[in-house]
Design a protein around this motif. Sequence first.
Motif, PDB file in Angstrom:
ATOM      1  N   UNK A  45       0.676  -1.223   0.141  1.00 18.13           N
ATOM      2  CA  UNK A  45       0.471  -0.404   0.048  1.00 18.13           C
ATOM      3  C   UNK A  45       0.836   1.238   0.019  1.00 18.13           C
ATOM      4  N   UNK A  46       1.946   1.157   0.114  1.00 20.63           N
ATOM      5  CA  UNK A  46       2.727   2.053   0.268  1.00 20.63           C
ATOM      6  C   UNK A  46       4.114   2.043  -0.679  1.00 20.63           C
ATOM      7  N   UNK A  47       3.811   1.590  -1.442  1.00 19.50           N
ATOM      8  CA  UNK A  47       5.053   1.233  -2.865  1.00 19.50           C
ATOM      9  C   UNK A  47       4.681   2.759  -4.233  1.00 19.50           C
ATOM     10  N   UNK A  48       4.958   3.530  -4.502  1.00 20.80           N
ATOM     11  CA  UNK A  48       5.513   4.444  -5.015  1.00 20.80           C
ATOM     12  C   UNK A  48       6.144   3.791  -6.689  1.00 20.80           C
ATOM     13  N   UNK A  49       7.332   3.744  -5.835  1.00 22.35           N
ATOM     14  CA  UNK A  49       8.866   2.992  -7.190  1.00 22.35           C
ATOM     15  C   UNK A  49       8.575   1.549  -7.395  1.00 22.35           C
ATOM     16  N   UNK A  50       8.648   0.993  -8.348  1.00 22.40           N
ATOM     17  CA  UNK A  50       8.478  -0.208  -8.947  1.00 22.40           C
ATOM     18  C   UNK A  50      10.148  -0.792  -8.403  1.00 22.40           C
ATOM     19  N   UNK A  51       9.887  -2.653  -7.317  1.00 25.40           N
ATOM     20  CA  UNK A  51      11.475  -2.578  -7.255  1.00 25.40           C
ATOM     21  C   UNK A  51      12.709  -3.111  -8.298  1.00 25.40           C
ATOM     22  N   UNK A  52      12.290  -3.174  -9.935  1.00 21.82           N
ATOM     23  CA  UNK A  52      13.352  -2.433 -10.198  1.00 21.82           C
ATOM     24  C   UNK A  52      13.880  -0.780 -10.755  1.00 21.82           C
ATOM     25  N   UNK A  53      12.818   0.379 -10.682  1.00 19.89           N
ATOM     26  CA  UNK A  53      13.071   1.304 -10.801  1.00 19.89           C
ATOM     27  C   UNK A  53      14.014   1.780  -9.496  1.00 19.89           C
ATOM     28  N   UNK A  54      14.047   1.068  -8.515  1.00 23.04           N
ATOM     29  CA  UNK A  54      14.469   1.144  -7.575  1.00 23.04           C
ATOM     30  C   UNK A  54      15.999   0.749  -7.344  1.00 23.04           C
ATOM     31  N   UNK A  55      15.980  -0.738  -7.740  1.00 26.55           N
ATOM     32  CA  UNK A  55      17.624  -1.629  -8.370  1.00 26.55           C
ATOM     33  C   UNK A  55      18.226  -0.511  -9.226  1.00 26.55           C
ATOM     34  N   UNK A  56      17.604   0.218 -10.605  1.00 31.03           N
ATOM     35  CA  UNK A  56      18.597   0.697 -11.379  1.00 31.03           C
ATOM     36  C   UNK A  56      19.221   1.598  -9.995  1.00 31.03           C
ATOM     37  N   UNK A  57      18.369   2.598  -9.519  1.00 31.11           N
ATOM     38  CA  UNK A  57      18.482   3.530  -8.954  1.00 31.11           C
ATOM     39  C   UNK A  57      19.709   3.636  -7.969  1.00 31.11           C
ATOM     40  N   UNK A  58      20.065   2.108  -7.282  1.00 32.44           N
ATOM     41  CA  UNK A  58      21.156   1.816  -6.700  1.00 32.44           C
ATOM     42  C   UNK A  58      22.057   1.588  -7.322  1.00 32.44           C
ATOM     43  N   UNK A  59      22.204   1.111  -8.497  1.00 33.91           N
ATOM     44  CA  UNK A  59      22.999   0.701  -9.604  1.00 33.91           C
ATOM     45  C   UNK A  59      24.022   1.878 -10.173  1.00 33.91           C
TER      46      UNK A  59
END
Length: 69
Positions: free
Chosen positions: A44-58
């Motif tokens: 219910x709190x998710x705004x960004x997908x897991x893939x988006x956050x993964x790419x941001x970290x990379x």
Amino acid sequence: MTKKEKRERKKQDRGIVDFMMVANHFFHYLQQWISEMNDPRDSSYITYSQTDLGYMAILKNICGQHTMR
């Protein structure tokens, strides 16, 4: 540097597009692998997908940043 030179340089610098082309060429399943990672966040709190956050970290690590702020 003139405005014309700045515009030409900006056209040549494609940044994230070039990164994605290289990542997709050498790591065919990177996006799928990141998507398959366990996501401990409450849905219910998710705004960004897991893939988006993964790419941001990379990208953070590639650019040499020490923080996500």
